[in-house]
Enzyme design. Structure first.
Site, PDB file in Angstrom:
ATOM      1  N   LYS A 312       7.968   7.164   2.126  1.00 45.68           N
ATOM      2  CA  LYS A 312       6.891   7.474   1.177  1.00 45.68           C
ATOM      3  C   LYS A 312       7.420   8.799   0.422  1.00 45.68           C
ATOM      4  CE  LYS A 312       2.973   5.413   3.175  1.00 45.68           C
ATOM      5  NZ  LYS A 312       1.639   5.653   3.467  1.00 45.68           N
ATOM      6  N   ASP A 348      -2.989   5.549  -1.391  1.00 38.81           N
ATOM      7  CA  ASP A 348      -3.717   5.961  -0.193  1.00 38.81           C
ATOM      8  C   ASP A 348      -4.732   7.030  -0.243  1.00 38.81           C
ATOM      9  OD1 ASP A 348      -2.017   4.409   1.796  1.00 38.81           O
ATOM     10  OD2 ASP A 348      -0.633   6.001   2.023  1.00 38.81           O
TER      11      ASP A 348
HETATM   12  P1  NAP Z   1       3.392  10.915   9.516  1.00 39.43           P
HETATM   13  O1  NAP Z   1       3.996  11.108   8.300  1.00 39.43           O
HETATM   14  O2  NAP Z   1       4.386  10.453  10.575  1.00 39.43           O
HETATM   15  O3  NAP Z   1       2.664  12.003  10.259  1.00 39.43           O
HETATM   16  C1  NAP Z   1       1.937  11.908  11.693  1.00 39.43           C
HETATM   17  C2  NAP Z   1       1.098  13.167  11.876  1.00 39.43           C
HETATM   18  O4  NAP Z   1       0.645  12.709  13.371  1.00 39.43           O
HETATM   19  C3  NAP Z   1       1.933  14.543  11.963  1.00 39.43           C
HETATM   20  O5  NAP Z   1       1.485  15.384  11.712  1.00 39.43           O
HETATM   21  C4  NAP Z   1       2.393  14.405  13.603  1.00 39.43           C
HETATM   22  O6  NAP Z   1       2.664  15.759  13.957  1.00 39.43           O
HETATM   23  C5  NAP Z   1       1.184  14.021  14.075  1.00 39.43           C
HETATM   24  N1  NAP Z   1       1.276  13.219  15.331  1.00 39.43           N
HETATM   25  C6  NAP Z   1       2.110  12.388  15.810  1.00 39.43           C
HETATM   26  N2  NAP Z   1       1.972  12.591  17.100  1.00 39.43           N
HETATM   27  C7  NAP Z   1       1.068  13.401  17.593  1.00 39.43           C
HETATM   28  C8  NAP Z   1       0.544  13.735  18.929  1.00 39.43           C
HETATM   29  N3  NAP Z   1       0.933  12.967  19.996  1.00 39.43           N
HETATM   30  N4  NAP Z   1      -0.407  14.600  18.779  1.00 39.43           N
HETATM   31  C9  NAP Z   1      -0.927  15.229  17.814  1.00 39.43           C
HETATM   32  N5  NAP Z   1      -0.346  14.864  16.464  1.00 39.43           N
HETATM   33  C10 NAP Z   1       0.652  13.859  16.295  1.00 39.43           C
HETATM   34  O7  NAP Z   1       2.361   9.462   9.576  1.00 39.43           O
HETATM   35  P2  NAP Z   1       1.390   9.147   8.541  1.00 39.43           P
HETATM   36  O8  NAP Z   1       2.143   8.377   7.308  1.00 39.43           O
HETATM   37  O9  NAP Z   1       0.694  10.433   8.277  1.00 39.43           O
HETATM   38  O10 NAP Z   1       0.491   8.207   9.342  1.00 39.43           O
HETATM   39  C11 NAP Z   1      -0.434   8.607  10.357  1.00 39.43           C
HETATM   40  C12 NAP Z   1      -1.248   7.226  10.928  1.00 39.43           C
HETATM   41  O11 NAP Z   1      -2.197   6.880   9.497  1.00 39.43           O
HETATM   42  C13 NAP Z   1      -0.406   6.046  11.032  1.00 39.43           C
HETATM   43  O12 NAP Z   1      -0.982   5.641  12.004  1.00 39.43           O
HETATM   44  C14 NAP Z   1      -0.547   5.241   9.861  1.00 39.43           C
HETATM   45  O13 NAP Z   1      -0.563   3.745  10.351  1.00 39.43           O
HETATM   46  C15 NAP Z   1      -2.023   5.484   9.474  1.00 39.43           C
HETATM   47  N6  NAP Z   1      -2.109   5.125   8.086  1.00 39.43           N
HETATM   48  C16 NAP Z   1      -3.180   4.266   7.827  1.00 39.43           C
HETATM   49  C17 NAP Z   1      -3.307   3.780   6.272  1.00 39.43           C
HETATM   50  C18 NAP Z   1      -4.418   2.789   6.262  1.00 39.43           C
HETATM   51  O14 NAP Z   1      -4.316   2.245   4.960  1.00 39.43           O
HETATM   52  N7  NAP Z   1      -5.317   2.587   7.027  1.00 39.43           N
HETATM   53  C19 NAP Z   1      -2.483   4.345   5.193  1.00 39.43           C
HETATM   54  C20 NAP Z   1      -1.600   5.313   5.664  1.00 39.43           C
HETATM   55  C21 NAP Z   1      -1.368   5.779   7.130  1.00 39.43           C
HETATM   56  P3  NAP Z   1       4.154  16.203  13.891  1.00 39.43           P
HETATM   57  O15 NAP Z   1       4.377  16.599  12.782  1.00 39.43           O
HETATM   58  O16 NAP Z   1       3.961  17.378  15.015  1.00 39.43           O
HETATM   59  O17 NAP Z   1       5.022  15.370  14.638  1.00 39.43           O
END
Ligand code: NAP
Length: 516
Positions: A312, A348
């Protein structure tokens, strides 16, 4: 015996322990199959070296005589991805005997190396598919392989290579174009989930057939999509060279339900369009070689792409223009392919707000966002725009600091966090999502007690531990599915300029997750 009248020819492999099992499969697959491939290497009795070819042919005869669709016979050795332990001489003896007795059915699939050692006079070329399956990690010279095969007068040539990135499908489409120019009939397939596009678009580009199992468990090669999915979800019979192409790029994309949501939406509007999953790690090559109108090596009618993890942010540099909101968020999840270039958007941000419209007035509301990644950035941007007061909760404060500063949010450590004073708590981490994070939550009921709404962006599974803990704490809850559908409907509108069939998309997404 007859062929179904259809646009694309689907061959259903019949892989069973014995003839009885093969008959049952054939009966069940009759409605969706144009042809059958009887995989003799699946049969116990063809696995044994002590059976004389004559006996095997006798056992086979009723199946060939009473076949209900054109039939391919295959006895694939292990080194070519099959299950036969027979040595090449044993397999050669069987085929020679079959041809000598005039018992060969419509097609016989013989491996290139076996043909080269078989003695050409023994063969009826009008029935032969000369095949080669390549499972090597390193790329091979497919054009040279094709030329070696094309020297033989076989009726059909078949080349199948395993791929791990969608960009590796390109040589398959080059081969299909070459065979069309040469007037040769070719089956060319990229195996593995990254090769799905060759199975769906192959026939429209001249592939003689596409293989598809009746059920996923019946797949005889990696990445096969079921015959019902090809017909009903991808509408393969209607796909032609003018069909508009859409898809999702990311890694992994195998579990994405976007193909279901968008293909059903296109079908409901009778659009000549298909949406495909593209397992893509090398996003720069994918965009340059397959998509960008100035550099692409295919003549596909691209219209749009969804972009997911991990591309992204990286994708921004590969686009000709990026919408201001997407630029501020720092992430693009939607690409519109125009005649002169690629435009990036982020749906999003709108998606995250949509399920909240009826639930909360965000102006002045206290909002907690857990996580500081891509989804958190889109949420931050959206909530700030609506006038909310946002606090970011992260496990790694130094890493999250620049994000909080950029969007003017407060920042707190996730460890020991308390959410009692927040009107809305958003989980923007992958905790709780299917896979390694399933059954995990970024906050317990105790931490959530006193908060208003708990909103999980995780949508698969639809019921997460975060939502359960939140209910136990007395919070109202919202799952991630409605955001997923909201961002998908906005994508549909950007791509097509038409209003999206929202109710249908929600229904399809809900059903797809129930099955997942
Ligand atoms: P991302 O860019 O990889 O970011 C994930 C975030 O979560 C980071 O800040 C990470 O922290 C944190 N994290 C990961 N593991 C953790 C843990 N064990 N404890 C605390 N924090 C943790 O992912 P993303 O794109 O933001 O997506 C996040 C979630 O949203 C995913 O499950 C995705 O499927 C969902 N999502 C849903 C939609 C929808 O349409 N419903 C749309 C977009 C995303 P660090 O930086 O410290 O690793």
């Amino acid at each position: 015996m007859s062929e179904r009248a259809s646009g694309a020819r689907i061959c259903v492999p019949l892989c069973a322990d014995d003839f009885e099992g093969a008959w049952q499969l054939a009966a069940r697959a009759h409605a969706v199959a144009d042809m059958f491939e009887l995989r003799l290497d699946c049969f116990d009795e063809f696995a044994r070296a002590d059976r004389a070819p004559v006996e095997l042919i006798q056992a086979l005869r009723p199946f060939i005589r009473e076949r209900t669709r054109p039939l391919i016979l295959t006895l694939r050795p292990e080194e070519q991805g099959g299950w036969s332990h027979l040595r090449a001489e044993e397999r050669a003896r069987f085929w020679r005997e079959l041809f000598a007795r005039g018992e060969a059915p419509d097609f016989v699939d013989l491996e290139l190396d076996l043909i080269e050692g078989l003695g050409h006079e023994a063969l009826d070329w009008s029935r032969i598919i000369c095949s080669h399956h390549e499972f090597l990690e390193s790329p091979i010279d497919l054009e040279a392989l094709y030329e070696r095969m094309a020297r033989l007068p076989a009726r059909l040539l078949k080349i199948a290579v395993s791929v791990t990135d969608a960009v590796e499908c390109l040589p398959i489409f080059h081969l299909l174009a070459r065979a069309r120019r040469d007037g040769r009939q070719l089956i060319a397939i990229a195996m593995g989930f990254a090769g799905v596009v060759t199975r769906v678009l192959g026939p429209a580009h001249g592939a003689f057939l596409t293989y598809a199992p009746l059920i996923k468990e019946g797949a005889t090669a990696p990445g096969q999509v079921t015959a019902a999915e090809l017909r009903d979800l991808y509408r393969i019979d209607a796909i032609n060279r003018e069909t508009q192409i859409y898809g999702i790029i990311g890694s992994p994309v195998a579990y994405s339900i976007s193909p279901q949501i968008h293909n059903r939406a296109f079908a409901s509007r009778n659009m000549d369009a298909v949406y495909l999953p593209f397992e893509t790690r090398d996003v720069e090559s994918f965009i340059r070689r397959l998509v960008h109108p100035r550099t692409r090596e295919v003549d596909w009618r691209w219209r749009g792409l969804s972009v997911t993890i991990p591309h992204k942010s990286a994708i921004l540099n590969l686009l000709d223009s990026v919408d201001e909101a997407a630029r501020q968020i720092g992430a693009v999840n939607t690409i519109v392919v125009e005649e002169d270039g690629l435009r990036g958007y982020n749906t999003d941000a709108e998606g995250v707000l949509a399920p909240l419209r009826e639930a909360i007035d965000l102006k002045g509301a206290r909002v907690a966002i857990i996580g500081a990644g891509g989804a958190a950035r889109a949420a931050l941007w959206a909530f700030k725009r609506e006038g909310a007061r946002v606090t970011l909760f992260a496990r790694d404060l130094p890493k999250a600091q620049p994000v909080a500063r950029e969007f003017g949010a407060d920042l707190q450590s996730l460890a020991e966090a308390r959410f009692a004073s927040f009107d809305l708590v958003v989980n923007a981490t992958p905790l709780g999502a299917r896979g390694a994070n399933e059954g995990r939550t970024p906050a317990t009921a105790e931490q959530l007690r006193g908060a208003g709404i708990a909103y999980d962006l995780v949508y698969n599974p639809s019921e997460t531990l975060f939502l359960r803990e939140a209910r136990q704490a007395g919070c109202r809850t919202i799952g991630g599915l409605s955001m997923l559908v909201a961002q998908a409907t906005r994508q549909f509108e950007l791509w097509t300029g038409e209003e999206a069939p929202v109710d249908l998309m929600l229904e399809v997404a809900t059903r797809a997750l129930e099955k997942n």
